[in-house]
Design a protein around this motif. Structure first.
Motif, PDB file in Angstrom:
ATOM      1  N   ARG A  51       0.523  -1.415  -0.359  1.00  0.00           N
ATOM      2  CA  ARG A  51       0.075  -0.176   0.041  1.00  0.00           C
ATOM      3  C   ARG A  51       0.908   1.520   0.202  1.00  0.00           C
ATOM      4  O   ARG A  51       1.173   2.261  -0.689  1.00  0.00           O
ATOM      5  CB  ARG A  51      -1.142  -0.036   1.232  1.00  0.00           C
ATOM      6  N   PRO A  52       1.913   1.560   1.318  1.00  0.00           N
ATOM      7  CA  PRO A  52       2.612   2.791   0.710  1.00  0.00           C
ATOM      8  C   PRO A  52       3.264   2.527  -0.448  1.00  0.00           C
ATOM      9  O   PRO A  52       3.888   4.251  -0.769  1.00  0.00           O
ATOM     10  CB  PRO A  52       4.206   2.126   2.179  1.00  0.00           C
ATOM     11  N   CYS A  55       1.919   4.672  -2.923  1.00  0.00           N
ATOM     12  CA  CYS A  55       1.475   5.089  -3.087  1.00  0.00           C
ATOM     13  C   CYS A  55       2.773   6.248  -3.787  1.00  0.00           C
ATOM     14  O   CYS A  55       1.995   7.470  -3.885  1.00  0.00           O
ATOM     15  CB  CYS A  55       0.852   5.952  -1.467  1.00  0.00           C
ATOM     16  N   ALA A  73       2.807   8.442   3.299  1.00  0.00           N
ATOM     17  CA  ALA A  73       2.905   6.713   2.333  1.00  0.00           C
ATOM     18  C   ALA A  73       2.779   5.402   3.726  1.00  0.00           C
ATOM     19  O   ALA A  73       2.291   4.272   3.593  1.00  0.00           O
ATOM     20  CB  ALA A  73       3.816   6.520   1.452  1.00  0.00           C
ATOM     21  N   ILE A  76      -0.257   5.248   6.080  1.00  0.00           N
ATOM     22  CA  ILE A  76      -0.871   4.116   5.535  1.00  0.00           C
ATOM     23  C   ILE A  76      -0.480   2.554   5.855  1.00  0.00           C
ATOM     24  O   ILE A  76      -1.608   2.237   6.165  1.00  0.00           O
ATOM     25  CB  ILE A  76      -0.813   4.031   3.915  1.00  0.00           C
ATOM     26  N   GLU A  77       0.224   2.301   5.626  1.00  0.00           N
ATOM     27  CA  GLU A  77       0.855   1.382   6.087  1.00  0.00           C
ATOM     28  C   GLU A  77       0.308   0.792   8.199  1.00  0.00           C
ATOM     29  O   GLU A  77      -0.106  -0.625   8.344  1.00  0.00           O
ATOM     30  CB  GLU A  77       2.497   0.784   6.556  1.00  0.00           C
ATOM     31  N   HIS A  80      -3.469  -0.057   7.930  1.00  0.00           N
ATOM     32  CA  HIS A  80      -3.172  -1.254   7.739  1.00  0.00           C
ATOM     33  C   HIS A  80      -2.788  -2.429   8.630  1.00  0.00           C
ATOM     34  O   HIS A  80      -3.577  -3.302   9.016  1.00  0.00           O
ATOM     35  CB  HIS A  80      -2.067  -1.744   6.496  1.00  0.00           C
ATOM     36  N   PHE A 145      -8.326   9.246   2.575  1.00  0.00           N
ATOM     37  CA  PHE A 145      -7.822   7.285   2.525  1.00  0.00           C
ATOM     38  C   PHE A 145      -8.984   7.539   3.811  1.00  0.00           C
ATOM     39  O   PHE A 145      -9.097   6.098   4.148  1.00  0.00           O
ATOM     40  CB  PHE A 145      -6.865   8.604   3.161  1.00  0.00           C
ATOM     41  N   SER A 190      -4.883   4.360  -2.065  1.00  0.00           N
ATOM     42  CA  SER A 190      -2.985   4.453  -1.761  1.00  0.00           C
ATOM     43  C   SER A 190      -2.631   5.543  -3.024  1.00  0.00           C
ATOM     44  O   SER A 190      -1.723   5.445  -3.331  1.00  0.00           O
ATOM     45  CB  SER A 190      -2.458   3.163  -1.698  1.00  0.00           C
TER      46      SER A 190
END
Length: 200
Positions: A51-52, A55, A73, A76-77, A80, A145, A190
């Motif tokens: 995911r990152p 991004c 980015a 985002i992790e 998750h 997001f 992402s």
């Protein structure tokens, strides 16, 4: 056109950028030591960092350096990772292992696992706001997001998944909805967020 080997190399390089950020993302924050240990336990448990990296890559395609969006980015992790901690809890999927190691609630306890997930989710939005880009672009990306992670995205997909568990076979449309929300929403966001951060 990029070769498969070149693409793998690029993904690995960008994954390392994310790993280096995550290794220090809690530095300087005041918190109970056990909470920090629990957060880092899951955050540094490995994974593809897909995911990152998506991004970073979409931002790069739109003209930014990956480093320009690294805090966003990496956040985002963090989101998750929070979802995995909560997903493993006895009230959800009740998994004892994650990536070959004891799940967070097994390594610590349920209350600490819940709080570690809560902290990762909340802290992630502070990290997203650390990118030094025009505020309007950052705000649009954060909003995009948040929608993907919330009730109309990942969280909603998890609820559908739990509601369908133990029921007669669901339709293909229902199965697609679960996957589009539970997994697909964050993958899509992402990419979209990387582009929005670049002003696309």
């Amino acid at each position: 056109m990029m070769s498969t080997e070149a693409m793998k190399s690029l993904l690995k390089e960008r994954g390392k950028l994310v790993e280096s950020y995550l290794a220090t993302c809690l530095d300087g924050q005041e918190m109970p030591p056990r909470l920090r240990e629990s957060m880092l336990y899951s955050l540094q448990a490995g994974g593809k960092r897909l995911r990152p990296v998506l991004c970073l890559s979409c931002a790069a395609l739109c003209g930014l350096k990956p480093e320009d969006v690294l805090p966003f980015a990496s956040a985002i992790e963090m989101v998750h990772t929070y979802s995995l901690i909560h997903d493993d809890l006895p009230a959800m999927d009740d998994d004892d292992l994650r990536r070959g190691k004891p799940s967070n609630h097994k390594a610590f306890d349920e209350a600490t696992a819940i709080l570690a997930g809560d902290a990762l989710l909340t802290d992630a939005f502070a990290h997203m706001c650390r990118v030094e880009l025009p505020a309007g672009q950052v705000l649009r990306a954060v909003a995009e997001f948040a929608r993907a992670a919330g009730s109309s995205g990942m969280v909603g997909g998890q609820e559908w998944d739990m509601l369908y568990t133990g029921l007669p076979p669901v339709s293909m449309a229902e199965l697609r909805r679960v996957h589009a929300m539970k997994t697909g929403a964050l993958l899509r966001a992402s990419c979209v967020c990387g582009a929005l951060l670049a002003g696309a």
